[in-house]
Design an enzyme around this catalytic site. Structure first.
Site, short mmCIF file in Angstrom:
data_model
loop_
_atom_site.label_atom_id
_atom_site.label_comp_id
_atom_site.label_asym_id
_atom_site.label_seq_id
_atom_site.Cartn_x
_atom_site.Cartn_y
_atom_site.Cartn_z
N LEU A 116 0.90 -1.16 0.00
CA LEU A 116 0.00 0.00 0.00
C LEU A 116 0.94 1.20 0.00
O LEU A 116 1.45 1.60 1.04
CB LEU A 116 -0.92 -0.01 1.23
CG LEU A 116 -1.85 -1.22 1.32
CD1 LEU A 116 -2.66 -1.18 2.61
CD2 LEU A 116 -2.77 -1.29 0.11
N PRO A 117 1.20 1.75 -1.17
CA PRO A 117 2.35 2.63 -1.40
C PRO A 117 2.26 4.05 -0.82
O PRO A 117 2.16 5.03 -1.55
CB PRO A 117 2.43 2.66 -2.92
CG PRO A 117 1.01 2.53 -3.36
CD PRO A 117 0.39 1.57 -2.37
N CYS A 118 2.32 4.13 0.49
CA CYS A 118 2.24 5.45 1.13
C CYS A 118 3.48 6.30 0.83
O CYS A 118 3.46 7.51 1.06
CB CYS A 118 2.01 5.33 2.63
SG CYS A 118 3.23 4.37 3.50
N HIS A 119 4.51 5.69 0.26
CA HIS A 119 5.67 6.49 -0.18
C HIS A 119 5.28 7.43 -1.33
O HIS A 119 5.99 8.38 -1.61
CB HIS A 119 6.85 5.60 -0.57
CG HIS A 119 6.55 4.65 -1.69
ND1 HIS A 119 5.96 3.41 -1.47
CD2 HIS A 119 6.76 4.74 -3.02
CE1 HIS A 119 5.81 2.80 -2.63
NE2 HIS A 119 6.30 3.59 -3.59
N ARG A 120 4.14 7.19 -1.95
CA ARG A 120 3.68 8.03 -3.06
C ARG A 120 2.92 9.27 -2.59
O ARG A 120 2.44 10.04 -3.41
CB ARG A 120 2.82 7.20 -4.01
CG ARG A 120 3.60 6.05 -4.66
CD ARG A 120 2.74 5.19 -5.55
NE ARG A 120 3.49 4.02 -6.00
CZ ARG A 120 2.94 2.88 -6.36
NH1 ARG A 120 1.63 2.75 -6.37
NH2 ARG A 120 3.71 1.86 -6.73
#
Length: 154
Positions: A116-120
């Site tokens: 779940l790409p919270c780095h985005r």
């Protein structure tokens, strides 16, 4: 706890009720061999991601948190590879533009980093902001996805 090595650090994987329930960075070292089919598949998909061969993960995930957290995490999971969005824009997409801080808090509790790409998620001014894995890892993930990272990390 199963731990795998990646180009940006070791990752601990947790399974709950036959779903991947946690993926977090750790200082612990990998030991032993992965035997569980889900862990092996998660490792394979992460390796493909780091090689630039995978843009979407296809793993059974379990999200244990509040309704609001799950809503935020699922929205984060829909951010396409190589794209970023601001906390404010995500709050707006969720129907509550005033909930920027609550969205940020939920993102900070994301149990499945990378998947779940919270780095985005970036700041309104385009800056990198908090990341549970550390800002250097966030920068590395964004660069892996072809994002030009502007400004300083701090």
């Amino acid at each position: 706890m199963p731990i795998i090595a990646t180009p940006i650090g070791n990752i601990q994987l947790t399974i709950r009720e036959e779903c991947l329930s946690e993926l977090k960075f750790t200082q612990l070292r990998p030991e032993g061999e992965l035997l569980d089919p889900l862990l092996l598949e998660a490792k394979k998909q992460l390796e493909e991601y780091f090689l630039g061969q995978r843009k979407v993960f296809n793993l059974p995930i379990g999200l244990w948190g509040t309704d609001f957290q799950r809503k935020v995490w699922l929205a984060v999971g829909k951010i396409p590879f190589g794209q970023t969005i601001t906390y404010a824009k995500l709050a707006e997409q969720l129907g509550n533009p005033a909930a920027i801080r609550a969205v940020g808090t939920a993102i900070g509790a994301n149990p499945l980093l990378i998947i779940l790409p919270c780095h985005r998620i970036i700041g309104s001014n385009g800056s990198l902001t908090g990341y549970a894995g550390g800002l250097e890892k966030k920068k590395a993930l964004l660069q892996l996805e072809g994002q030009a990272v502007q400004g300083t990390l701090f």
